[in-house]
Design a protein around this motif. Structure first.
Motif, PDB file in Angstrom:
ATOM      1  N   SER A 100       0.817  -1.215   0.000  1.00 12.49           N
ATOM      2  CA  SER A 100       0.000   0.000   0.000  1.00 12.49           C
ATOM      3  C   SER A 100       0.850   1.264   0.000  1.00 12.49           C
ATOM      4  CB  SER A 100      -0.939   0.000   1.208  1.00 12.49           C
ATOM      5  OG  SER A 100      -0.208  -0.060   2.415  1.00 12.49           O
ATOM      6  N   GLU A 101       2.020   1.225   0.634  1.00  8.84           N
ATOM      7  CA  GLU A 101       2.881   2.405   0.661  1.00  8.84           C
ATOM      8  C   GLU A 101       3.435   2.706  -0.726  1.00  8.84           C
ATOM      9  OE1 GLU A 101       5.103   5.696   1.893  1.00  8.84           O
ATOM     10  OE2 GLU A 101       3.321   4.696   2.678  1.00  8.84           O
ATOM     11  N   LYS A 102       3.792   1.666  -1.477  1.00  8.29           N
ATOM     12  CA  LYS A 102       4.271   1.891  -2.840  1.00  8.29           C
ATOM     13  C   LYS A 102       3.157   2.438  -3.733  1.00  8.29           C
ATOM     14  CE  LYS A 102       8.095  -1.386  -2.815  1.00  8.29           C
ATOM     15  NZ  LYS A 102       8.665  -2.645  -3.370  1.00  8.29           N
ATOM     16  N   ILE A 103       1.953   1.939  -3.553  1.00  7.54           N
ATOM     17  CA  ILE A 103       0.824   2.470  -4.327  1.00  7.54           C
ATOM     18  C   ILE A 103       0.576   3.934  -3.965  1.00  7.54           C
ATOM     19  CG2 ILE A 103      -1.683   2.341  -4.620  1.00  7.54           C
ATOM     20  CD1 ILE A 103      -0.244   0.298  -6.298  1.00  7.54           C
ATOM     21  N   ARG A 104       0.723   4.280  -2.702  1.00 10.47           N
ATOM     22  CA  ARG A 104       0.562   5.680  -2.302  1.00 10.47           C
ATOM     23  C   ARG A 104       1.561   6.565  -3.035  1.00 10.47           C
ATOM     24  NH1 ARG A 104       2.703   9.508   0.705  1.00 10.47           N
ATOM     25  NH2 ARG A 104       4.503   8.212   1.260  1.00 10.47           N
ATOM     26  N   LYS A 105       2.815   6.114  -3.097  1.00 11.92           N
ATOM     27  CA  LYS A 105       3.843   6.889  -3.798  1.00 11.92           C
ATOM     28  C   LYS A 105       3.553   6.956  -5.298  1.00 11.92           C
ATOM     29  CE  LYS A 105       7.561   5.885  -0.501  1.00 11.92           C
ATOM     30  NZ  LYS A 105       8.867   5.187  -0.289  1.00 11.92           N
ATOM     31  N   ALA A 106       3.077   5.837  -5.850  1.00 13.30           N
ATOM     32  CA  ALA A 106       2.763   5.817  -7.280  1.00 13.30           C
ATOM     33  C   ALA A 106       1.656   6.812  -7.605  1.00 13.30           C
ATOM     34  CB  ALA A 106       2.369   4.409  -7.706  1.00 13.30           C
ATOM     35  N   LYS A 107       0.660   6.930  -6.736  1.00 15.11           N
ATOM     36  CA  LYS A 107      -0.442   7.876  -6.983  1.00 15.11           C
ATOM     37  C   LYS A 107       0.056   9.316  -6.982  1.00 15.11           C
ATOM     38  CE  LYS A 107      -4.286   5.020  -5.368  1.00 15.11           C
ATOM     39  NZ  LYS A 107      -5.366   4.831  -4.365  1.00 15.11           N
ATOM     40  N   LEU A 108       1.054   9.611  -6.173  1.00 17.20           N
ATOM     41  CA  LEU A 108       1.629  10.958  -6.169  1.00 17.20           C
ATOM     42  C   LEU A 108       2.375  11.235  -7.479  1.00 17.20           C
ATOM     43  CD1 LEU A 108       3.034  11.131  -2.512  1.00 17.20           C
ATOM     44  CD2 LEU A 108       0.975  12.258  -3.411  1.00 17.20           C
ATOM     45  N   ARG A 109       3.022  10.214  -8.019  1.00 14.49           N
ATOM     46  CA  ARG A 109       3.800  10.381  -9.248  1.00 14.49           C
ATOM     47  C   ARG A 109       2.941  10.323 -10.495  1.00 14.49           C
ATOM     48  NH1 ARG A 109       8.404   5.918  -9.069  1.00 14.49           N
ATOM     49  NH2 ARG A 109       9.588   7.358 -10.386  1.00 14.49           N
ATOM     50  N   LEU A 110       1.799   9.630 -10.405  1.00 20.46           N
ATOM     51  CA  LEU A 110       1.006   9.338 -11.595  1.00 20.46           C
ATOM     52  C   LEU A 110      -0.470   9.664 -11.370  1.00 20.46           C
ATOM     53  CD1 LEU A 110       2.769   5.954 -12.233  1.00 20.46           C
ATOM     54  CD2 LEU A 110       2.664   7.767 -13.958  1.00 20.46           C
ATOM     55  N   PRO A 111      -0.788  10.929 -11.130  1.00 20.89           N
ATOM     56  CA  PRO A 111      -2.198  11.276 -10.972  1.00 20.89           C
ATOM     57  C   PRO A 111      -2.962  10.959 -12.262  1.00 20.89           C
ATOM     58  CG  PRO A 111      -0.827  13.251 -11.209  1.00 20.89           C
ATOM     59  CD  PRO A 111       0.107  12.103 -11.035  1.00 20.89           C
ATOM     60  N   GLY A 112      -4.117  10.352 -12.085  1.00 17.51           N
ATOM     61  CA  GLY A 112      -4.925   9.981 -13.235  1.00 17.51           C
ATOM     62  C   GLY A 112      -4.781   8.544 -13.655  1.00 17.51           C
ATOM     63  N   VAL A 113      -3.746   7.853 -13.146  1.00 17.65           N
ATOM     64  CA  VAL A 113      -3.563   6.433 -13.446  1.00 17.65           C
ATOM     65  C   VAL A 113      -4.354   5.604 -12.432  1.00 17.65           C
ATOM     66  CG1 VAL A 113      -1.885   4.538 -13.537  1.00 17.65           C
ATOM     67  CG2 VAL A 113      -1.322   6.753 -14.534  1.00 17.65           C
ATOM     68  N   SER A 114      -5.018   4.553 -12.891  1.00 20.68           N
ATOM     69  CA  SER A 114      -5.787   3.669 -12.008  1.00 20.68           C
ATOM     70  C   SER A 114      -4.835   2.726 -11.279  1.00 20.68           C
ATOM     71  CB  SER A 114      -6.797   2.864 -12.831  1.00 20.68           C
ATOM     72  OG  SER A 114      -7.467   1.924 -12.020  1.00 20.68           O
ATOM     73  N   LEU A 115      -4.701   2.906  -9.968  1.00 26.68           N
ATOM     74  CA  LEU A 115      -3.745   2.145  -9.167  1.00 26.68           C
ATOM     75  C   LEU A 115      -4.475   1.474  -8.008  1.00 26.68           C
ATOM     76  CD1 LEU A 115      -0.997   4.889  -9.188  1.00 26.68           C
ATOM     77  CD2 LEU A 115      -0.827   2.676 -10.328  1.00 26.68           C
ATOM     78  N   THR A 116      -4.187   0.184  -7.802  1.00 24.76           N
ATOM     79  CA  THR A 116      -4.940  -0.628  -6.848  1.00 24.76           C
ATOM     80  C   THR A 116      -3.988  -1.390  -5.942  1.00 24.76           C
ATOM     81  OG1 THR A 116      -6.667  -0.944  -8.523  1.00 24.76           O
ATOM     82  CG2 THR A 116      -6.683  -2.433  -6.626  1.00 24.76           C
TER      83      THR A 116
END
Length: 241
Positions: A100-116
């Motif tokens: 979940s922490e990596k997904i949190r970081k990914a959402k900061l880097r990639l707004p608009g990408v569907s991340l689960t």
């Protein structure tokens, strides 16, 4: 059909083991160890990109604009960012990861990408909906053969007919790490029966690369041409049309 209780228990145990191993790595591996500011990581990344782009180009799958793409085990989104460089659109990208922490970081880097956040053996996408599914060193973190088969089957399920799996993973074991296990060429073909598979060995053995790249990048490139010194497979796996 629902899995038998025994298979369900084994699956849950394996996912728990993988989570524990990822937590150990996050504690034990120094922060920034895999950053691209280090020349050896630049070397690994650039050579992997060359291999993947080469296979996609030969298959006629480039550029990626208009293609729906998901990265399994996406971590903090490094390869999704790479796919944007290759022509993909933000709204066509998706990723899933246990951490979940990596997904949190990914959402900061990639707004608009569907991340689960989730288990890749139950992918959150409809069947026959994606043009490309990627995985980078996910399968070698799985020791249970049944879980590997489940993940491969899920990747096939979400792919459109004629779609591709982009694969990068170890073809040799790491004697220092019993928590990873190679995927051989015969095993890869067993995981994806009936698929057309383009396969090439890549990546200079990391201990050699870490020693040599800071001294001579050219020498590392030359040594990488020796098949016995390459530790990974890059593959493009096409679902039957």
């Amino acid at each position: 059909m629902n899995p038998t209780p025994q298979l369900g228990d084994r699956h849950a145990e394996e996912i728990s083991r993988i989570r524990t191993e990822y937590e150990r790595r996050s504690r034990d591996i120094p922060e920034g160890y895999y950053d691209l500011r280090h020349p050896v990581n630049q070397f690994f990344h650039q050579q992997t990109v060359r291999a993947c782009l080469g296979m996609l180009a030969v298959a006629g799958a480039m550029p990626l604009d208009g293609k729906r793409i998901a990265d399994v085990g996406c971590g903090s989104g490094s390869w999704l960012l790479e796919f944007l460089q290759w022509g993909a659109r933000v709204e066509d990208l998706a990723g899933v990861d246990l951490d979940s922490e990596k997904i949190r970081k990914a959402k900061l880097r990639l707004p608009g990408v569907s991340l689960t956040v989730g288990d890749a053996c139950s992918l959150p996408w409809p069947g026959n909906s994606l043009d490309l599914v990627s995985q980078f060193t996910v399968f070698t973190s799985i020791l249970d053969a049944g879980v590997k088969r489940s993940l491969a089957a899920e990747m096939m399920r979400v792919l459109k007919p004629g779609g591709y799996v982009l694969w990068y993973d170890f073809r040799v074991n790491n004697p220092r790490n019993p928590n990873v296990r190679r995927v051989s060429a015969p095993e890869l073909r067993t995981l994806f029966p009936g698929c057309a598979i383009s396969l090439r060995s890549v990546t200079l053995a990391p201990p050699l690369a870490r020693m040599l790249v800071p001294i001579s990048w050219i020498s590392a490139l030359m040594l990488e041409k020796i098949p016995l010194l390459r530790t990974h497979y890059a593959a493009l796996i096409q679902k039957p049309a």
